[in-house]
Scaffold this active site. Structure first.
Site, PDB file in Angstrom:
ATOM      1  N   GLU A   1       0.799  -1.243   0.000  1.00 54.00           N
ATOM      2  CA  GLU A   1       0.000   0.000   0.000  1.00 54.00           C
ATOM      3  C   GLU A   1       0.831   1.293   0.000  1.00 54.00           C
ATOM      4  O   GLU A   1       0.563   2.204   0.785  1.00 54.00           O
ATOM      5  CB  GLU A   1      -0.971  -0.001   1.193  1.00 54.00           C
ATOM      6  CG  GLU A   1      -1.902  -1.191   1.197  1.00 54.00           C
ATOM      7  CD  GLU A   1      -2.787  -1.277   2.440  1.00 54.00           C
ATOM      8  OE1 GLU A   1      -2.712  -0.394   3.304  1.00 54.00           O
ATOM      9  OE2 GLU A   1      -3.544  -2.260   2.538  1.00 54.00           O
TER      10      GLU A   1
ATOM     11  N   GLU B   1      -6.447 -10.753  -1.165  1.00 52.59           N
ATOM     12  CA  GLU B   1      -7.292 -10.512   0.026  1.00 52.59           C
ATOM     13  C   GLU B   1      -8.759 -10.402  -0.359  1.00 52.59           C
ATOM     14  O   GLU B   1      -9.495  -9.546   0.162  1.00 52.59           O
ATOM     15  CB  GLU B   1      -6.835  -9.221   0.737  1.00 52.59           C
ATOM     16  CG  GLU B   1      -5.361  -9.208   1.083  1.00 52.59           C
ATOM     17  CD  GLU B   1      -4.908  -7.934   1.810  1.00 52.59           C
ATOM     18  OE1 GLU B   1      -5.754  -7.152   2.266  1.00 52.59           O
ATOM     19  OE2 GLU B   1      -3.681  -7.740   1.907  1.00 52.59           O
TER      20      GLU B   1
END
Ligand code: G3I
Length: 372
Positions: free
Chosen positions: A162, A275
């Protein structure tokens, strides 16, 4: 009796019956097909797990039966592992890594360098903010120690997580969309290169991934590709990109996901869906849904179907898909952005299969007859 996947497949029925009996978790039929078997060698299909789950023999048997790749939901993050410079608590992470190893299940390593769930001590020195040189040395040591500890037990590391963010209110970025995390602010944008170099040195065999959410959004795809191309131009190893895929029923558009996969594959990078979950609430910040109605579960199943069909049609580009949790009793979405009702996974809170499970099973079976 504990059988690994290969022993399980080869064992005579009489041997298996007691194992199957103890394998069925409460309220879960031992009869439902295994997703891992349905996908077979066409796709690694897995889940995020906790150490608590794999220590529970019934849950462990459920996990080993349904999934063919695992990732630790929190146990391999710096906050979980680090106890100060050079000091670690590997107990939960080792529980998961040893379980995966015993079961013959590859493990994704998540994650080494992130702005969240990090080790607070890393960023301070003598009561002040740490210097650039010290932070680089600490990062390199952390990566060497942790990747070294798990060497031979991890298929792929999310080396950096991220780092890019576009259009999020209140999140400061640099001119290239890089999040102004302590890593970026103190070290500079080259923190990514330093992390990948350190990981490559610590384990020449583990695959090295960059992992992000909204990784189908065109601006983010462009930033990720530029970053990966830049690393490679400097001779720094990066093997793949992880698409988190935290989805809602109507977002993101499947066409965007397809375009992102194709663009990243064109750069010669491997890809994992890391995810996957599909929220029942319309917006990630929404809390309007109060119950898993039949209609909502059907719409959710339809979304899982569309996405899994896409991933299977691109299985030459995407080699693993992992959901972010085994059942609805335990999902980050129950507590984020605040306590709310959610049911984003394939199995319900009692681990009974939901329509979403059958949609994924169908996508797995259908892919047996369709070329990628
Ligand atoms: O361990 C503490 C416990 O000691 C304490 O009593 C309790 C009280 O709140 O908190 C516990 O920590 C929680 C931790 O999960 C372990 O359960 C944190 O509050 C909670 O914030 C943390 O949430 C995790 C989240 O990452 C943090 O950002 C979620 O479980 C985890 O699913 C989630 O995973 C991330 C991926 O790593 C990266 N991509 C996004 C994804 C979802 O946010």
């Amino acid at each position: 009796m504990s059988l690994n996947r290969r022993q399980f497949a080869a064992a005579p029925l009489g041997l298996l019956l007691p194992a199957l009996a103890s394998a069925a978790p409460a309220n879960t039929s031992g009869e439902i097909p295994s997703l891992a078997e349905a996908f077979g060698s066409r796709m690694r299909f897995g889940s995020a797990v906790t150490a608590e789950q794999v220590r529970d023999p019934k849950l462990a048997a459920f996990i080993a039966r349904q999934f063919s790749i695992l990732v630790a939901e929190n146990a391999m993050k710096p906050q979980s592992l680090s106890r100060g410079e050079g000091r670690y608590d590997f107990s939960d992470a080792d529980t998961i890594a040893d379980f995966a190893h015993q079961q013959g299940l590859p493990l994704r390593g998540h994650t080494l360098v992130w702005h969240n769930q990090t080790a607070a001590w890393m960023f301070t020195e003598n009561g002040a903010e740490v210097s650039r040189a010290t932070l680089i040395a600490r990062m390199e040591r952390y990566i060497a120690d942790v990747v070294g500890h798990f060497r031979g037990r991890v298929l792929s590391w999310d080396v950096v997580n991220e780092a890019f963010v576009f259009g999020e209110a209140g999140v400061e970025t640099d001119g290239d969309g890089m999040r102004m995390s302590p890593w970026r602010r103190i070290i500079g944008p080259e923190f990514i290169e330093i992390a990948f170099r350190a990981a490559a040195k610590a384990d020449p065999h583990a695959l090295l991934f960059y992992n992000d959410y909204e990784s189908q959004a065109p601006q983010k795809v462009a930033a990720i590709r530029k970053m990966a191309q830049g690393l490679r131009a400097k001779g720094v190893r990066i093997d793949g990109i992880g698409h988190q895929m935290h989805c809602a029923r109507a977002w993101p558009p499947v066409a965007d996901v397809a375009a992102a996969i194709d663009a990243i594959a064109a750069d010669g990078l491997k890809q994992h869906v890391t995810e996957l979950d599909i929220a029942l609430n319309d917006q990630v910040t929404g809390t309007t849904v109060k119950a898993a109605t039949e209609e909502l579960l059907k719409a959710q199943a339809q979304r899982y179907s569309e996405l899994m069909t896409l991933f299977m049609s691109r299985r030459d580009k995407v080699s693993a898909v992992l959901v972010w949790g085994i059942g609805d009793a335990h999902s980050w979405l129950l507590n984020w952005p605040r306590a709310r009702f959610e049911a984003p996974l394939l199995f319900d809170a009692q681990l009974k299969p939901k329509p979403a499970y059958y949609a994924v099973l169908e996508a797995a079976n259908a892919s047996a007859h369709a070329a990628p």
